[in-house]
Design an enzyme around this catalytic site. Sequence first.
Site, PDB file in Angstrom:
ATOM      1  N   ARG A  21       0.818  -1.225   0.000  1.00  0.00           N
ATOM      2  CA  ARG A  21       0.000   0.000   0.000  1.00  0.00           C
ATOM      3  C   ARG A  21       0.853   1.276   0.000  1.00  0.00           C
ATOM      4  NH1 ARG A  21      -5.569  -0.242   1.289  1.00  0.00           N
ATOM      5  NH2 ARG A  21      -6.313  -2.257   0.605  1.00  0.00           N
ATOM      6  N   ARG A  25      -2.939   6.982   0.651  1.00  0.00           N
ATOM      7  CA  ARG A  25      -3.431   8.221   1.267  1.00  0.00           C
ATOM      8  C   ARG A  25      -2.458   8.934   2.189  1.00  0.00           C
ATOM      9  NH1 ARG A  25      -8.761   5.073   2.901  1.00  0.00           N
ATOM     10  NH2 ARG A  25      -7.092   3.542   2.963  1.00  0.00           N
ATOM     11  N   ARG A  34      -5.761  11.916  -6.509  1.00  0.00           N
ATOM     12  CA  ARG A  34      -7.029  11.243  -6.211  1.00  0.00           C
ATOM     13  C   ARG A  34      -8.190  12.239  -6.289  1.00  0.00           C
ATOM     14  NH1 ARG A  34     -10.901   9.538  -3.267  1.00  0.00           N
ATOM     15  NH2 ARG A  34     -10.760   8.154  -1.485  1.00  0.00           N
ATOM     16  N   ASP A  71      -6.621  -2.294  -7.728  1.00  0.00           N
ATOM     17  CA  ASP A  71      -7.207  -2.969  -6.561  1.00  0.00           C
ATOM     18  C   ASP A  71      -7.511  -4.417  -6.924  1.00  0.00           C
ATOM     19  OD1 ASP A  71      -8.289  -2.128  -3.741  1.00  0.00           O
ATOM     20  OD2 ASP A  71      -9.669  -3.622  -4.544  1.00  0.00           O
ATOM     21  N   TYR A 148     -15.367 -11.211  -0.737  1.00  0.00           N
ATOM     22  CA  TYR A 148     -16.047  -9.944  -1.059  1.00  0.00           C
ATOM     23  C   TYR A 148     -17.238 -10.181  -1.991  1.00  0.00           C
ATOM     24  CZ  TYR A 148     -12.317  -7.267   1.130  1.00  0.00           C
ATOM     25  OH  TYR A 148     -11.443  -6.738   2.039  1.00  0.00           O
TER      26      TYR A 148
HETATM   27  O1  CP3 Z   1      -0.037  -1.481  -2.574  1.00  0.00           O
HETATM   28  C1  CP3 Z   1      -0.240  -0.511  -3.347  1.00  0.00           C
HETATM   29  O2  CP3 Z   1       0.192   0.632  -3.128  1.00  0.00           O
HETATM   30  C2  CP3 Z   1      -0.961  -0.796  -4.643  1.00  0.00           C
HETATM   31  C3  CP3 Z   1      -2.363  -0.594  -4.659  1.00  0.00           C
HETATM   32  C4  CP3 Z   1      -3.326  -1.502  -3.902  1.00  0.00           C
HETATM   33  C5  CP3 Z   1      -4.557  -1.011  -3.428  1.00  0.00           C
HETATM   34  N1  CP3 Z   1      -5.269  -2.063  -2.941  1.00  0.00           N
HETATM   35  C6  CP3 Z   1      -4.989   0.375  -3.482  1.00  0.00           C
HETATM   36  C7  CP3 Z   1      -6.116   0.836  -2.644  1.00  0.00           C
HETATM   37  C8  CP3 Z   1      -3.272  -2.878  -3.632  1.00  0.00           C
HETATM   38  C9  CP3 Z   1      -2.146  -3.867  -3.863  1.00  0.00           C
HETATM   39  C10 CP3 Z   1      -4.514  -3.216  -3.019  1.00  0.00           C
HETATM   40  C11 CP3 Z   1      -4.867  -4.605  -2.620  1.00  0.00           C
HETATM   41  C12 CP3 Z   1      -6.099  -4.839  -1.846  1.00  0.00           C
HETATM   42  N2  CP3 Z   1      -7.330  -4.260  -1.996  1.00  0.00           N
HETATM   43  C13 CP3 Z   1      -6.210  -5.847  -0.844  1.00  0.00           C
HETATM   44  C14 CP3 Z   1      -5.110  -6.798  -0.444  1.00  0.00           C
HETATM   45  C15 CP3 Z   1      -4.072  -6.153   0.400  1.00  0.00           C
HETATM   46  C16 CP3 Z   1      -4.472  -5.826   1.806  1.00  0.00           C
HETATM   47  O3  CP3 Z   1      -4.387  -4.635   2.166  1.00  0.00           O
HETATM   48  O4  CP3 Z   1      -4.853  -6.743   2.552  1.00  0.00           O
HETATM   49  C17 CP3 Z   1      -7.531  -5.799  -0.358  1.00  0.00           C
HETATM   50  C18 CP3 Z   1      -8.100  -6.656   0.741  1.00  0.00           C
HETATM   51  C19 CP3 Z   1      -8.237  -4.804  -1.102  1.00  0.00           C
HETATM   52  C20 CP3 Z   1      -9.664  -4.407  -0.994  1.00  0.00           C
HETATM   53  C21 CP3 Z   1      -9.809  -2.993  -0.587  1.00  0.00           C
HETATM   54  N3  CP3 Z   1      -9.532  -1.894  -1.382  1.00  0.00           N
HETATM   55  C22 CP3 Z   1     -10.256  -2.501   0.662  1.00  0.00           C
HETATM   56  C23 CP3 Z   1     -10.645  -3.355   1.857  1.00  0.00           C
HETATM   57  C24 CP3 Z   1     -10.252  -1.106   0.567  1.00  0.00           C
HETATM   58  C25 CP3 Z   1     -10.765  -0.124   1.586  1.00  0.00           C
HETATM   59  C26 CP3 Z   1      -9.908  -0.050   2.773  1.00  0.00           C
HETATM   60  C27 CP3 Z   1      -9.059   1.165   2.710  1.00  0.00           C
HETATM   61  O5  CP3 Z   1      -7.833   1.022   2.909  1.00  0.00           O
HETATM   62  O6  CP3 Z   1      -9.637   2.221   2.490  1.00  0.00           O
HETATM   63  C28 CP3 Z   1      -9.745  -0.758  -0.699  1.00  0.00           C
HETATM   64  C29 CP3 Z   1      -9.506   0.625  -1.209  1.00  0.00           C
HETATM   65  C30 CP3 Z   1      -8.107   0.966  -1.631  1.00  0.00           C
HETATM   66  N4  CP3 Z   1      -7.294   0.191  -2.395  1.00  0.00           N
HETATM   67  C31 CP3 Z   1      -7.420   2.186  -1.368  1.00  0.00           C
HETATM   68  C32 CP3 Z   1      -6.181   2.114  -2.003  1.00  0.00           C
HETATM   69  C33 CP3 Z   1      -5.111   3.169  -2.075  1.00  0.00           C
HETATM   70  C34 CP3 Z   1      -7.998   3.360  -0.614  1.00  0.00           C
HETATM   71  C35 CP3 Z   1      -8.817   4.137  -1.594  1.00  0.00           C
HETATM   72  C36 CP3 Z   1      -8.796   5.605  -1.396  1.00  0.00           C
HETATM   73  O7  CP3 Z   1      -9.657   6.066  -0.637  1.00  0.00           O
HETATM   74  O8  CP3 Z   1      -7.973   6.299  -2.026  1.00  0.00           O
END
Ligand code: CP3
Length: 340
Positions: A21, A25, A34, A71, A148
């Site tokens: 990640r 943010r 964003r 994602d 999911y």
């Molecule tokens: O790692 C990176 O920088 C690359 C981008 C990336 C994102 N999601 C961006 C994202 C990667 C590799 C993921 C994987 C992901 N997505 C997983 C597996 C990794 C982990 O953290 O366990 C899972 C379970 C998801 C599903 C997901 N996407 C959730 C549960 C959420 C909301 C939770 C949160 O952190 O807000 C997301 C949204 C998400 N994916 C964001 C980002 C940067 C936040 C979105 C935003 O508001 O900008």
Amino acid sequence: MIFVDACLGKPTPYTPVWMMRQAGRYLPEYMTVRKEAGDFLSLCKDYKKAAEVTLQPVDILGVDAAILFSDILVVPLEMGMSLRFAAGEGPVFDEPIRNLEELNALDVDKAVKNLSYVYDTIGLVRQELANDKALIGFCGAPWTIATYMIEGKGSKNYAISKRIAYENPALLHAVLDKVTSALIGYTKAQIKAGVNAIQIFDSWAAALEMSAFFEFSFSYILKIVDAIKAEYPEVPVIVFPKGISGYLSQIDGNFDVFGVDWSTPMGLARAALSDRYTLQGNLEPCRLYSKDAIKSGVDEILAVMRGVPHIFNLGHGILPDIPVENAKYLIKYVQEASAR
Ligand code: CP3
């Protein structure tokens, strides 16, 4: 590329480091892009903006690898499920999959084709990224994605998915099979577009007891690994099943790197897996709130991992309120303290 060398167990001048990640943010530069994009999914679909935020942590922090900005849930989205990211709630599928009829309406080939914005992002990033920095592509594990699709959103106990696992296992296997086919096409297309490695995120592995984990999750992860390796034997594959330290003695497969989460002591993972795999991990992400905690955590992990192939990472994703200065400190400190 030092990251790829470490994946393949070759000697490196220092321990390469990146953070799960890392594009996100906690970076003001990410928040700016964003806001321009509107919402999170629009950012994923705009390949120029997605490429820009993919590159930010390399420019700002000096990490050794970029990870594709996207994602894990864009795959079920492009298979035909409607997905939204609700503020404060995370991902939501308003029409979850609960039977075969609903599953049959999803389209694997359409998904692999419609994910072209991801392949465009990869092409642009690879063009702009320095030759010695790796680009990591990724997908979710079929089990994590399926939770999911079935629950419709994040879940505390995964009761609907696990009820199906025990009551109607054939239905869960059908969902996992279909998602796996899409992920095989998707990860191969990412490699064709230019990624240098693939990481498979199994964030909710620990929801499953050991026999269920191997039946419903790990076996499908290995199908993806084997399909990638059959066509691209030289591309490293990283698996990250989170929270399964109790199952390590049973872990085996044709992948290159095992991602260690923060709850698994690195020494335990080293003893179980280091003779066969490069280990990646595993600083507790909340140590990033304190520079002293970063330094002592890094020192301990580097000492435990001395002499065996290692990629430094957090033990799960970086949190949105981490000071950028501390993230910079971590990356620089790992690169300096591990120099050989
Ligand atoms: O790692 C990176 O920088 C690359 C981008 C990336 C994102 N999601 C961006 C994202 C990667 C590799 C993921 C994987 C992901 N997505 C997983 C597996 C990794 C982990 O953290 O366990 C899972 C379970 C998801 C599903 C997901 N996407 C959730 C549960 C959420 C909301 C939770 C949160 O952190 O807000 C997301 C949204 C998400 N994916 C964001 C980002 C940067 C936040 C979105 C935003 O508001 O900008």
